[in-house]
Enzyme design. Structure first.
Site, PDB file in Angstrom:
ATOM      1  N   ASP A 106       9.481  15.926  -2.425  1.00  0.00           N
ATOM      2  CA  ASP A 106       9.610  14.764  -1.556  1.00  0.00           C
ATOM      3  C   ASP A 106       9.532  13.489  -2.512  1.00  0.00           C
ATOM      4  OD1 ASP A 106       6.936  14.327  -2.103  1.00  0.00           O
ATOM      5  OD2 ASP A 106       6.525  15.731  -0.651  1.00  0.00           O
TER       6      ASP A 106
ATOM      7  N   LYS B  28       9.741  12.310   3.204  1.00  0.00           N
ATOM      8  CA  LYS B  28       8.641  12.090   3.312  1.00  0.00           C
ATOM      9  C   LYS B  28       8.043  10.677   3.091  1.00  0.00           C
ATOM     10  CE  LYS B  28       6.176  15.010   4.733  1.00  0.00           C
ATOM     11  NZ  LYS B  28       5.988  15.363   6.135  1.00  0.00           N
TER      12      LYS B  28
END
Length: 470
Positions: A248, A270
């Site tokens: 992420d 994210k």
């Protein structure tokens, strides 16, 4: 190639060691570890060598070296502090066709002793041809960290199945592919972690099945705050074994460079309010990839169990019977504080530390402000950049003085690190004016005052900048 690398079987073979000092002791340890029948010639022995002789592990021949002592020897080592004696040993051994090593004299040696990584029966040798032994030892030290002690156990485990695998897979290529699937992944991990009974049962099952249905697994790995040097050895090994990696925004680009080159990379986002994949989809993707027999690396910034939703991911894996492992990482709070020179606790300033998240839930920051505004503590706020103004005001509204020291640390532990230090009243403005953005942490408490004196990290003139409030 100046020296041809070979491994000698010395068990029960007669070897002569000339010299009785500390250098000779080091050579004696290696020869005895290889099972040699060792004789040591020297007028006197260093205390530990004498102790080995008293215990019958070697034979001491008191006196000075004589050529006849070489008769019947398989190997000789000259380790005295007299260059003439050492050269004489070398010449006499050469005349008899005996392999000889002269310590610190590669030119006079028929063989040299490499730096050794011993994971018996697995052995790794590193040599510089006798030119720079310190370099060989340095490389050995690096390799030591990458080859866990459990590899010796794994080598013995594999050896015990060698005949069975050869019988089941007569084709050399098929046999090689089978061993590749076995020696990396959950089965190998079970062996190295000491669960040999389970590993044997799985191995027998795989041999019977002809190697089909390779089991997948998920490795939930904490990548630390960003600096590759702060990775754990286990994390690095798994990064270099993975078939596919899910990462992420919080994973530093430098860390991705350490992932196996041919591994598939899947970005799952994210970032705040901008997830490339929703969490439920990430959970399911981990399950699906593992069921395809892949070794899946779920790489997370910091520590996976500290505001990383790692618990949710492994709960899903457990529900579906997927093998998984969790590798902790240095959490971002620890990394940021250490590299900014801000002790999270200090006898004179803070007796406790609390980690919280600055993310809004249902439109508000729902925190226990009564607990967070107590004196003599440090509060570290994860994911608080976008809500910095509200957070700092809430601290003040709930009893902390507006003059309470506060800092924000951006891209902690990397060359891009920037630290802005001020007060609860001033910090939001400082962050805005200097463009502090995620990933960053906010630290609140009197310990922030120490940053001016204790800040130490600076890779170069333009890196790891600390900005103090005017």
């Amino acid at each position: 190639m100046e020296f041809f690398p070979i491994f000698l079987k010395l068990r029960h073979q007669r070897c002569l060691l000339v010299g009785g000092g500390e250098v000779a002791l080091r050579k004696a340890r290696l020869l005895l570890a290889a099972g040699a029948s060792l004789q040591v010639v020297a007028p006197e022995l260093a205390p530990e060598l004498a102790d080995l002789a008293e215990r019958g592990e070697l034979e001491h021949l008191p006196g000075r070296y004589a050529p006849a002592l070489l008769d019947g020897m398989r190997l000789a080592v000259a380790a005295t502090d007299d260059a003439e004696v050492n050269r004489a040993v070398a010449a006499d051994a050469e005349a008899r066709g005996i392999l000889v090593n002269v310590v610190d004299d590669a030119e006079a040696s028929r063989y040299i002793s490499p730096a050794i990584i011993d994971r018996s029966p697995l052995m790794v040798a590193v040599a510089s041809g006798g030119s720079v032994p310190v370099l060989a030892r340095s490389i050995r030290a690096r390799l030591e960290s990458l080859i866990p002690a459990g590899y010796g156990r794994l080598a013995r485990f594999g050896s015990s199945f060698r005949d069975a695998v050869k019988a089941r897979f007569p084709d050399v290529d098929a046999r090689r592919r089978f061993w590749e699937t076995v020696l990396e992944g959950p089965l190998a991990d079970a062996v190295m972690n000491g669960d040999e009974a389970a590993a044997r049962a799985e191995m027998e099952k795989r041999i019977a099945a002809g190697g089909a249905d390779r089991a997948g697994a998920v490795y939930l790995v904490g990548a630390g705050p960003g600096n590759p040097d702060l990775l754990t050895f286990r994390a690095l090994r798994l990064m270099q074994q993975a078939d596919v990696v899910l990462y992420d925004k919080l994973v530093a680009p430098e860390l991705l460079e350490l992932v196996r080159r041919d591994a598939e990379r899947v970005y799952v986002g994210k970032a705040r309010a901008n997830h490339a994949l929703p969490q439920d989809d990430i959970n399911q993707l981990l399950v699906d990839l593992a069921r395809q027999g892949k070794r899946v690396l779920r790489l997370k910034g910091g520590d996976p169990f500290t505001f990383g939703r790692g618990g949710e991911e492994i709960a899903t894996l457990a529900e579906h019977g997927i093998a998984f492992e969790v590798v902790p990482g240095i959490t971002s709070a620890s990394g940021a504080a250490a590299y900014a020179g801000i002790p999270l606790t200090h006898r004179d300033y803070a007796q406790s530390v609390t980690f919280v998240t600055g993310h809004k839930q249902d439109g508000s920051i729902d925190l226990d402000w009564q607990a967070l505004t107590r004196p003599q503590q440090t509060v570290v706020v994860y994911m608080g950049v976008s809500t910095a103004a509200e957070l700092c005001q809430a601290f003040v509204d709930n009893g902390r003085a507006a003059s309470t020291p506060a800092a924000a640390v951006e891209w902690a532990t990397t060359e891009r690190q920037r630290t802005v230090c001020g007060t609860l009243a001033a910090l939001p403005g400082l962050m805005a004016s200097h463009g502090i953005a995620s990933p960053a942490l906010i630290i609140v408490g009197e310990v922030v005052e120490l940053a001016d004196k204790l800040s130490w990290y600076r890779r170069s003139e333009n890196s790891a900048v600390t900005i103090q409030e005017d």
